[in-house]
Design a protein around this motif. Structure first.
Motif, mmCIF file in Angstrom:
data_model
loop_
_atom_site.group_PDB
_atom_site.id
_atom_site.type_symbol
_atom_site.label_atom_id
_atom_site.label_comp_id
_atom_site.label_asym_id
_atom_site.label_seq_id
_atom_site.Cartn_x
_atom_site.Cartn_y
_atom_site.Cartn_z
ATOM 1 N N GLY A 1 37.613 35.846 42.673
ATOM 2 C CA GLY A 1 37.322 35.324 44.003
ATOM 3 C C GLY A 1 38.408 34.363 44.468
ATOM 4 O O GLY A 1 38.850 34.410 45.620
ATOM 5 N N THR A 2 38.857 33.531 43.562
ATOM 6 C CA THR A 2 39.917 32.570 43.881
ATOM 7 C C THR A 2 41.221 33.293 44.201
ATOM 8 O O THR A 2 41.929 32.927 45.136
ATOM 9 C CB THR A 2 40.133 31.605 42.684
ATOM 10 O OG1 THR A 2 38.864 31.061 42.329
ATOM 11 C CG2 THR A 2 41.106 30.506 43.033
ATOM 12 N N LEU B 1 41.484 36.314 45.378
ATOM 13 C CA LEU B 1 41.324 36.969 46.682
ATOM 14 C C LEU B 1 41.553 35.974 47.824
ATOM 15 O O LEU B 1 42.247 36.280 48.795
ATOM 16 C CB LEU B 1 39.935 37.603 46.800
ATOM 17 C CG LEU B 1 39.679 38.825 45.921
ATOM 18 C CD1 LEU B 1 38.226 39.269 46.015
ATOM 19 C CD2 LEU B 1 40.609 39.970 46.309
ATOM 20 N N ASP B 2 41.012 34.764 47.674
ATOM 21 C CA ASP B 2 41.211 33.718 48.702
ATOM 22 C C ASP B 2 42.694 33.402 48.847
ATOM 23 O O ASP B 2 43.222 33.288 49.954
ATOM 24 C CB ASP B 2 40.482 32.422 48.292
ATOM 25 C CG ASP B 2 38.977 32.568 48.423
ATOM 26 O OD1 ASP B 2 38.531 33.506 49.134
ATOM 27 O OD2 ASP B 2 38.245 31.767 47.805
ATOM 28 N N MET B 3 43.341 33.266 47.691
ATOM 29 C CA MET B 3 44.755 32.929 47.677
ATOM 30 C C MET B 3 45.579 34.020 48.368
ATOM 31 O O MET B 3 46.470 33.734 49.155
ATOM 32 C CB MET B 3 45.176 32.812 46.223
ATOM 33 C CG MET B 3 46.410 32.035 46.003
ATOM 34 S SD MET B 3 46.714 32.033 44.242
ATOM 35 C CE MET B 3 46.970 33.767 43.978
ATOM 36 N N ARG C 1 44.623 36.005 50.671
ATOM 37 C CA ARG C 1 44.382 35.903 52.120
ATOM 38 C C ARG C 1 45.230 34.804 52.734
ATOM 39 O O ARG C 1 45.896 35.008 53.745
ATOM 40 C CB ARG C 1 42.896 35.615 52.384
ATOM 41 C CG ARG C 1 42.119 36.831 52.866
ATOM 42 C CD ARG C 1 40.726 36.439 53.341
ATOM 43 N NE ARG C 1 39.928 35.790 52.299
ATOM 44 C CZ ARG C 1 39.208 36.451 51.391
ATOM 45 N NH1 ARG C 1 39.174 37.741 51.406
ATOM 46 N NH2 ARG C 1 38.515 35.794 50.475
ATOM 47 N N VAL C 2 45.211 33.623 52.094
ATOM 48 C CA VAL C 2 45.964 32.477 52.603
ATOM 49 C C VAL C 2 47.453 32.807 52.697
ATOM 50 O O VAL C 2 48.133 32.462 53.656
ATOM 51 C CB VAL C 2 45.742 31.232 51.711
ATOM 52 C CG1 VAL C 2 46.711 30.114 52.089
ATOM 53 C CG2 VAL C 2 44.302 30.754 51.824
ATOM 54 N N ASN D 1 33.561 40.943 48.533
ATOM 55 C CA ASN D 1 34.389 39.739 48.447
ATOM 56 C C ASN D 1 35.750 39.867 49.121
ATOM 57 O O ASN D 1 36.636 39.049 48.899
ATOM 58 C CB ASN D 1 34.524 39.297 46.997
ATOM 59 C CG ASN D 1 33.238 38.673 46.474
ATOM 60 O OD1 ASN D 1 33.021 37.480 46.623
ATOM 61 N ND2 ASN D 1 32.368 39.494 45.922
ATOM 62 N N GLY D 2 35.916 40.900 49.940
ATOM 63 C CA GLY D 2 37.111 40.976 50.777
ATOM 64 C C GLY D 2 38.383 41.414 50.090
ATOM 65 O O GLY D 2 39.477 41.080 50.538
ATOM 66 N N CYS D 3 38.254 42.177 48.999
ATOM 67 C CA CYS D 3 39.457 42.750 48.397
ATOM 68 C C CYS D 3 39.981 43.837 49.348
ATOM 69 O O CYS D 3 39.226 44.376 50.161
ATOM 70 C CB CYS D 3 39.101 43.356 47.036
ATOM 71 S SG CYS D 3 40.533 43.943 46.112
ATOM 72 N N ASP D 4 41.280 44.133 49.300
ATOM 73 C CA ASP D 4 41.831 45.128 50.224
ATOM 74 C C ASP D 4 41.771 46.555 49.687
ATOM 75 O O ASP D 4 41.372 47.470 50.392
ATOM 76 C CB ASP D 4 43.284 44.773 50.572
ATOM 77 C CG ASP D 4 43.371 43.459 51.311
ATOM 78 O OD1 ASP D 4 42.875 43.413 52.447
ATOM 79 O OD2 ASP D 4 43.880 42.483 50.741
#
Ligand code: C2E
Ligand code: CA
Ligand code: CA
Ligand code: CA
Length: 274
Positions: free
Chosen positions: A215-216, A218-220, A222-223, A245-248
């Motif tokens: 999850g971390t 994935l956030d990274m 995105r940023v 969780n927004g993986c591509d």
């Protein structure tokens, strides 16, 4: 003297010399393998987490050894790295995968192809020349070619690494950081270098603790504006988690094993065309 110890020791030295013989054998056989056409590229699809469509394929080398049968890359890539034979082999991979990309394109299947680049290849002065020559030779659109490098390759001379990555990127080629999270991790280079894609090693798909790390990451991604690909996806539960969780993109046995050209072409036809 203790018998148990002596026995263990002897067994170990037998195993070791067997390993060395094995290695020398493969090393010798590698010399003629390219010339004898013993290599083949298999392809594994990558799937969009949003549309479930195929977004690309990764080329994975296979060696049909005349007496040993199928030798997996983990058994010979490091040998070829040590002997320098990887340069010739790596060029063959560039040549063959771009030829295939173009052939699919001509048949109406325009699909990005990802190519694994070895450390030696990455550090060679003629990488750029080899890549651009192959692009021209096959008439490939650079935007359809993705090169996969690993973290350890970014640790060399920073100016040279930067120059290589910027030149490739300027050609329009996409750059992916493979096996992310398994090596020496210095997050600074994610920002510093012109990378497009992060491929998260399958070790992060395991238990819940790892899912938290995932999850971390994935956030990274995105940023930093990077596409994130999860490798080694094997279960529906993993797919669901990644989608939520927004993986591509996803890649793994859940969708398909790496397949020979005929098999992946059928796969592409059934999943890429309406
Ligand atoms: P990689 O680039 O990390 O490739 C992913 C590996 O994971 C592949 O193994 C693939 O078959 C395997 N895999 C894919 N999905 C799953 C899954 O769901 N579960 C599990 N357990 N495994 C999965 P493969 O093909 O044996 O390749 C191993 C490594 O050899 C590659 O790791 C890459 O580092 C190297 N390699 C393969 N082809 C080439 C090449 O053409 N050039 C270079 N330099 N290295 C290559
Ligand atoms: Ca790879
Ligand atoms: Ca990988
Ligand atoms: Ca790997």
């Amino acid at each position: 003297r203790q018998c148990g110890y002596c026995f263990f020791d002897k067994q170990m030295s037998i195993n070791m010399s067997e390993n060395i013989k094995d290695r020398l054998g493969l090393e010798n056989d590698l010399v003629t393998a390219v010339k004898n056409n013993e290599f083949e590229l298999y392809y594994q699809p990558k799937i969009s987490c949003i549309t479930q469509a195929v977004t690309g394929v990764e080329a994975l080398i296979r060696w049909h050894h005349p007496t040993r049968g199928l030798v997996p890359p983990d058994d010979f890539i490091s040998i070829a790295e040590d002997t320098g034979q990887i340069l010739q082999l790596g060029n063959w991979v560039l040549d063959e995968s771009m030829r295939q990309q173009r052939e699919w394109h001509k048949a109406g299947l325009t699909i990005p192809v990802s190519i694994n680049i070895s450390a030696h290849q990455f550090n060679a002065d003629d990488l750029m020349m080899n890549v651009s020559e192959m692009l021209v030779k096959h008439g490939c659109d650079p935007a359809m070619i993705e090169l996969e490098i690993t973290e350890s390759m970014l640790l060399g001379n920073a100016d040279k690494v930067n120059q290589t990555l910027h030149q490739l990127s300027a050609m329009g080629i996409k750059l992916a950081l493979d096996d992310f999270g398994t090596g020496y991790s210095n997050l600074a280079y994610l920002q510093k270098y012109p990378l497009d894609i992060l491929k998260i090693d399958r070790a992060f798909l395991g238990d819940q603790t790892r899912s938290m790390l995932m999850g971390t990451i994935l956030d990274m991604g995105r940023v930093l504006g990077l596409k994130v690909v999860a490798e080694g996806v094997e279960t529906k539960a993993q797919v669901n988690w990644l989608v939520e969780n927004g993986c591509d993109q996803m890649q793994g046995f859940y969708y398909s094993q790496p397949l020979p050209v005929a098999g992946i072409t059928d796969y592409l036809i059934s999943y890429c065309t309406p």
